[in-house]
Design a protein around this motif. Sequence first.
Motif, PDB file in Angstrom:
ATOM      1  N   GLY A 199      56.749  29.714  49.789  1.00  0.00           N
ATOM      2  CA  GLY A 199      55.407  29.217  50.085  1.00  0.00           C
ATOM      3  C   GLY A 199      55.353  28.469  51.390  1.00  0.00           C
ATOM      4  O   GLY A 199      56.343  28.359  52.120  1.00  0.00           O
TER       5      GLY A 199
ATOM      6  N   THR B 280      48.251  23.784  44.867  1.00  0.00           N
ATOM      7  CA  THR B 280      49.210  23.405  43.829  1.00  0.00           C
ATOM      8  C   THR B 280      48.813  22.090  43.168  1.00  0.00           C
ATOM      9  O   THR B 280      48.867  21.943  41.942  1.00  0.00           O
ATOM     10  CB  THR B 280      50.625  23.292  44.428  1.00  0.00           C
ATOM     11  OG1 THR B 280      50.992  24.538  45.024  1.00  0.00           O
ATOM     12  CG2 THR B 280      51.643  22.922  43.366  1.00  0.00           C
TER      13      THR B 280
ATOM     14  N   GLY C 240      45.431  29.167  50.812  1.00  0.00           N
ATOM     15  CA  GLY C 240      46.637  28.906  50.051  1.00  0.00           C
ATOM     16  C   GLY C 240      46.457  29.213  48.577  1.00  0.00           C
ATOM     17  O   GLY C 240      45.332  29.333  48.070  1.00  0.00           O
ATOM     18  N   ARG C 241      47.587  29.325  47.883  1.00  0.00           N
ATOM     19  CA  ARG C 241      47.584  29.593  46.450  1.00  0.00           C
ATOM     20  C   ARG C 241      48.608  28.702  45.777  1.00  0.00           C
ATOM     21  O   ARG C 241      49.667  28.432  46.339  1.00  0.00           O
ATOM     22  CB  ARG C 241      47.898  31.069  46.195  1.00  0.00           C
ATOM     23  CG  ARG C 241      46.871  31.996  46.846  1.00  0.00           C
ATOM     24  CD  ARG C 241      47.269  33.440  46.857  1.00  0.00           C
ATOM     25  NE  ARG C 241      46.347  34.205  47.693  1.00  0.00           N
ATOM     26  CZ  ARG C 241      46.429  35.508  47.914  1.00  0.00           C
ATOM     27  NH1 ARG C 241      47.399  36.209  47.349  1.00  0.00           N
ATOM     28  NH2 ARG C 241      45.551  36.125  48.688  1.00  0.00           N
ATOM     29  N   SER C 242      48.288  28.273  44.579  1.00  0.00           N
ATOM     30  CA  SER C 242      49.201  27.392  43.860  1.00  0.00           C
ATOM     31  C   SER C 242      50.590  28.007  43.776  1.00  0.00           C
ATOM     32  O   SER C 242      50.754  29.206  43.525  1.00  0.00           O
ATOM     33  CB  SER C 242      48.673  27.120  42.453  1.00  0.00           C
ATOM     34  OG  SER C 242      49.652  26.455  41.675  1.00  0.00           O
TER      35      SER C 242
ATOM     36  N   ASP D 216      49.819  25.973  50.709  1.00  0.00           N
ATOM     37  CA  ASP D 216      49.871  26.065  49.244  1.00  0.00           C
ATOM     38  C   ASP D 216      49.945  24.703  48.562  1.00  0.00           C
ATOM     39  O   ASP D 216      49.842  24.619  47.335  1.00  0.00           O
ATOM     40  CB  ASP D 216      51.081  26.905  48.824  1.00  0.00           C
ATOM     41  CG  ASP D 216      51.040  28.314  49.394  1.00  0.00           C
ATOM     42  OD1 ASP D 216      49.967  28.927  49.375  1.00  0.00           O
ATOM     43  OD2 ASP D 216      52.087  28.780  49.876  1.00  0.00           O
TER      44      ASP D 216
ATOM     45  N   SER E 144      44.014  23.743  53.530  1.00  0.00           N
ATOM     46  CA  SER E 144      44.631  24.926  52.926  1.00  0.00           C
ATOM     47  C   SER E 144      44.252  26.204  53.659  1.00  0.00           C
ATOM     48  O   SER E 144      43.881  27.210  53.062  1.00  0.00           O
ATOM     49  CB  SER E 144      44.244  25.048  51.443  1.00  0.00           C
ATOM     50  OG  SER E 144      44.932  26.128  50.834  1.00  0.00           O
TER      51      SER E 144
ATOM     52  N   ARG F  29      51.176  35.527  43.353  1.00  0.00           N
ATOM     53  CA  ARG F  29      51.423  35.269  44.769  1.00  0.00           C
ATOM     54  C   ARG F  29      51.991  36.516  45.448  1.00  0.00           C
ATOM     55  O   ARG F  29      52.633  37.344  44.810  1.00  0.00           O
ATOM     56  CB  ARG F  29      52.399  34.099  44.931  1.00  0.00           C
ATOM     57  CG  ARG F  29      51.851  32.773  44.397  1.00  0.00           C
ATOM     58  CD  ARG F  29      52.877  31.667  44.554  1.00  0.00           C
ATOM     59  NE  ARG F  29      53.313  31.546  45.944  1.00  0.00           N
ATOM     60  CZ  ARG F  29      52.619  30.953  46.901  1.00  0.00           C
ATOM     61  NH1 ARG F  29      51.456  30.395  46.611  1.00  0.00           N
ATOM     62  NH2 ARG F  29      53.078  30.886  48.130  1.00  0.00           N
TER      63      ARG F  29
END
Length: 657
Positions: free
Chosen positions: A532, A540, A555-557, A536, A319, A563
Amino acid sequence: MSTSKASPLYEVRLLATAASLGFFLFLVRSRMIEFGEDGWPGLQKVRSLSARAAWTLLATYNDLLYVVVIAAAFVGLLFVAGAHRKLIYRVFLGVAILSLAAALANRLILEDLGRPLNYQWLYYSDFLRSQEAKNAIFAKLSRKQALLTVAGLAAMVVLARLLEKGLEPLLRRWGWRRVMISVLLIALIFFPLAGLRLARTGWDPLRLANPVVFFAHSVFTARPKPKLLERKTAVDSGDFVPRPPTPGSSTVGPRNRGRIRNVVLFVLESVAERYVGAYGAPYGATPNLDAAASRAAVFARISAHCPSTTSSLTSLLLSIYPSVSYKSLTREHSEISFPSISSELARRGYRTSFWSSADSRFGKMDVFLRHRRFERVEDYRSLPCPGGALSGGINNPLLFGMDDQCITDAFRSWVPDSSGPPFFAMLWTMMTHYPYFATGKEMEFGVPDRMFNRYLNALHRGDEALGDLLRALEDKHVADSTLVVVVGDHGQAFGQHHQIAHGNKIYEENVHVPLILIGPGLFHGERITTLGGLIDVGPTVLDILGIDPPPLWQGRSLFRTDRTGRVYLYAPYSHDLFGLREGDRKVIYSAAYDQTELYDLSADPQETVNLAAEAPHTVRLAQERLAAWVQYQYPFLRRLLGERTEGSEALQRVIQP
């Protein structure tokens, strides 16, 4: 005629050879320049033979400049050579032959890659061990093409001898000095004027580059530091600095999280979203995945950050954005100590495995994977497969693989039933990698390109393997508790934007990938337009499992509401190409040529209309954002690779810009 230093014998031969080389380079360019309605800018209405010859001469500018420079250098050597004049001429003749051979190969390479061969591409392809590079050089060199190449080289030598005989009386009449001064004056007039005119044509400089100069320049300028490191920017690092989730920012509720305990990450090699039926593809190559989409979340705007398998592996597991360099993290720092989705789940009691139908030694991925806490790492070398190894006629074990069905067969025997521990498995297909593999008789998908049809057969086989995997989960009574993540590692081009490959550009066919989360009871065919990237995917998955992501992950969900709505792209294998997508607006910036492309993907999904000239403010801001990303990412990775502890102070030293 005497061969003493006072005699111009070898000067005459050298000039004649140079003139012959220039003429044949002109002929090669004449086969590359495009006239007519779909031709290069300014050439759509050119009809007369003389006008076409003049435009072709302009397109040969870089080749002719190359010839003049090397000829002048060798003439200078002749004047000081003494007894070695014959050797110097022979060396020049060899250079001329190699230069013409490079130009002939370059014509074929441009058709596939859209630019000449360079050092970075050789690095990316394991120095010609990967098929992308071999395809660029050898795939179109049929026996007929090879014979024509040899004939062309021989014709250049014959023409040089004929020109030599014509130059001798001219030299006797005018004298050596007068001829040289005339040639120099013509060059001094032609090159400045032609250079100014060429700069106003709007032609792609990569398609005009001399292949020898382009490759030599790439060798001497290959460096890990991108040029955007020095660009001033007022943009902060909020888009990419690792940060914990904002409390309550995830839309995955506790009730939904309780449904899932197992995860399968199914990676489709070299598959862009435009070839998958769930995204509207008309080919019918993915019936199992399309059917599963009704009980899945289909993400419509997901990108690979770099069109490279090793880079995508890094982004999926760790990530983090890939290295801002042509060098691969898996190859250069295989043993990097960094939390991965596999290590995070392994330390929570998950069984973990990685299955590939290719050779995981490519880019030292096997070494990299051994440090990610996978319980098992298997590839085509260690797994049984009735069909044996698939080579596609390539004599290179690193490019061998096996039927994608065989990794799902192996997975079936490994996966525990519902009474066993939770598991995380990663399966990576290979049949959609060039030269594309089909089992049995090829199906016809209604496309004229035979290679594309073969690719769709390979994709269909990978889809069959996915269908068997889903049935295996049903048979083990774990389908309802398993999240199956289907994603492409990068795309693949079939002639779009003058390329047949995936590693050298960042258009949508290179980077826009499918991402489908199959979760029975969790999803019901939702089409999600959240923007994304591959970084991500890990966050997630952990979000769905109710696990906080490691603090170093960038990364971000995709279910988080905090976001930034921007994704960064990079391709270093032709020259440094940087990309930024924000909503449906996409910017591609060439740092080497300071050129920018801007596309509105909602109105122009094929990226055919460059709007950069109409939106200078948007372009300037995008360049600043890209500079901010590079100026964060480059030192971030350098600090990361220098840290070997996991304490809070070390963490802060890594993530702080």
